[in-house]
Design a protein around this motif. Structure first.
Motif, PDB file in Angstrom:
ATOM      1  N   PHE A  15       0.835  -1.194   0.000  1.00  0.00           N
ATOM      2  CA  PHE A  15       0.000   0.000   0.000  1.00  0.00           C
ATOM      3  C   PHE A  15       0.876   1.252   0.000  1.00  0.00           C
ATOM      4  CE2 PHE A  15      -2.645   3.262   2.017  1.00  0.00           C
ATOM      5  CZ  PHE A  15      -3.740   3.208   1.178  1.00  0.00           C
ATOM      6  N   LYS A  16       1.944   1.228   0.791  1.00  0.00           N
ATOM      7  CA  LYS A  16       2.873   2.346   0.840  1.00  0.00           C
ATOM      8  C   LYS A  16       3.532   2.548  -0.524  1.00  0.00           C
ATOM      9  CE  LYS A  16       6.462   4.198   3.831  1.00  0.00           C
ATOM     10  NZ  LYS A  16       7.335   3.926   4.954  1.00  0.00           N
ATOM     11  N   LYS A  17       3.909   1.455  -1.159  1.00  0.00           N
ATOM     12  CA  LYS A  17       4.529   1.539  -2.479  1.00  0.00           C
ATOM     13  C   LYS A  17       3.560   2.128  -3.501  1.00  0.00           C
ATOM     14  CE  LYS A  17       7.237  -1.073  -5.770  1.00  0.00           C
ATOM     15  NZ  LYS A  17       8.378  -0.194  -5.879  1.00  0.00           N
ATOM     16  N   ARG A  18       2.277   1.752  -3.411  1.00  0.00           N
ATOM     17  CA  ARG A  18       1.269   2.322  -4.315  1.00  0.00           C
ATOM     18  C   ARG A  18       1.234   3.835  -4.183  1.00  0.00           C
ATOM     19  NH1 ARG A  18      -3.199  -2.185  -3.555  1.00  0.00           N
ATOM     20  NH2 ARG A  18      -2.401  -1.961  -1.491  1.00  0.00           N
ATOM     21  N   GLY A  19       1.274   4.328  -2.947  1.00  0.00           N
ATOM     22  CA  GLY A  19       1.261   5.775  -2.719  1.00  0.00           C
ATOM     23  C   GLY A  19       2.439   6.461  -3.389  1.00  0.00           C
TER      24      GLY A  19
END
Length: 168
Positions: A15-19
């Protein structure tokens, strides 16, 4: 949703990488929007820096037309309204009055314009005027991808890109 492809894992690291990916893509699109506006201005006989410049503030677009005797000081904002904005209350709060909303961006652009007008000689190296500064009209713009919710804030004209290009 296109930006999220390749990150199917709903766990926190993914999820952090998506951001991060979304932010990188937003920056690329914003850079292309600015470049496109500069190219369009050049086709209309304006000259100026080929990239954003920094003189106390960041100036996305500085352009001068010797023919029209106009100096354009523009901030380009390419952003999509989130679906959550499509209610009356959210539209006003998120898109007009909230952080990074239209009013805040227009206020920041007014500060840029005031600084430009107050220390105009500092910008000579970027614009190379052929006549004295006083012979040019200085126009401040906030240019958006979509039709904005307002059309003026103090000295700043707020308009979507096609209207901006027609006006200059």
């Amino acid at each position: 949703l296109v930006y999220l492809q390749g990150c199917p894992d709903p766990e926190t690291p993914a999820f952090k990488k998506r951001g991060q990916i979304i932010q990188e893509m937003r920056q690329k699109v914003a850079d292309r929007f600015e470049a496109w506006l500069r190219t369009e201005l050049r086709q209309r006989s304006y000259t100026g820096p080929g990239t954003a410049i920094s003189e106390n503030y960041e100036y996305d677009i500085l352009a001068i037309s010797e023919e029209k005797k106009i100096i354009v000081v523009a901030d380009a904002k390419y952003r999509d309204m989130p679906l959550s904005s499509f209610t009356r209350d959210n539209l006003i709060r998120q898109e007009l009055l909230g952080p990074h909303a239209l009013r805040e961006e227009a206020e920041r652009q007014q500060l840029r314009l005031d600084y430009f007008q107050g220390d105009i000689a500092r910008f000579e190296k970027h614009l190379h005027p052929k006549k004295p500064w006083g012979q040019y009209s200085i126009e401040g713009f906030l240019v958006t991808k979509q039709v904005p919710l307002a059309d003026v804030y103090k000295s700043i004209r707020i308009m979507e890109a096609p209207s901006f290009l027609s006006a200059v």
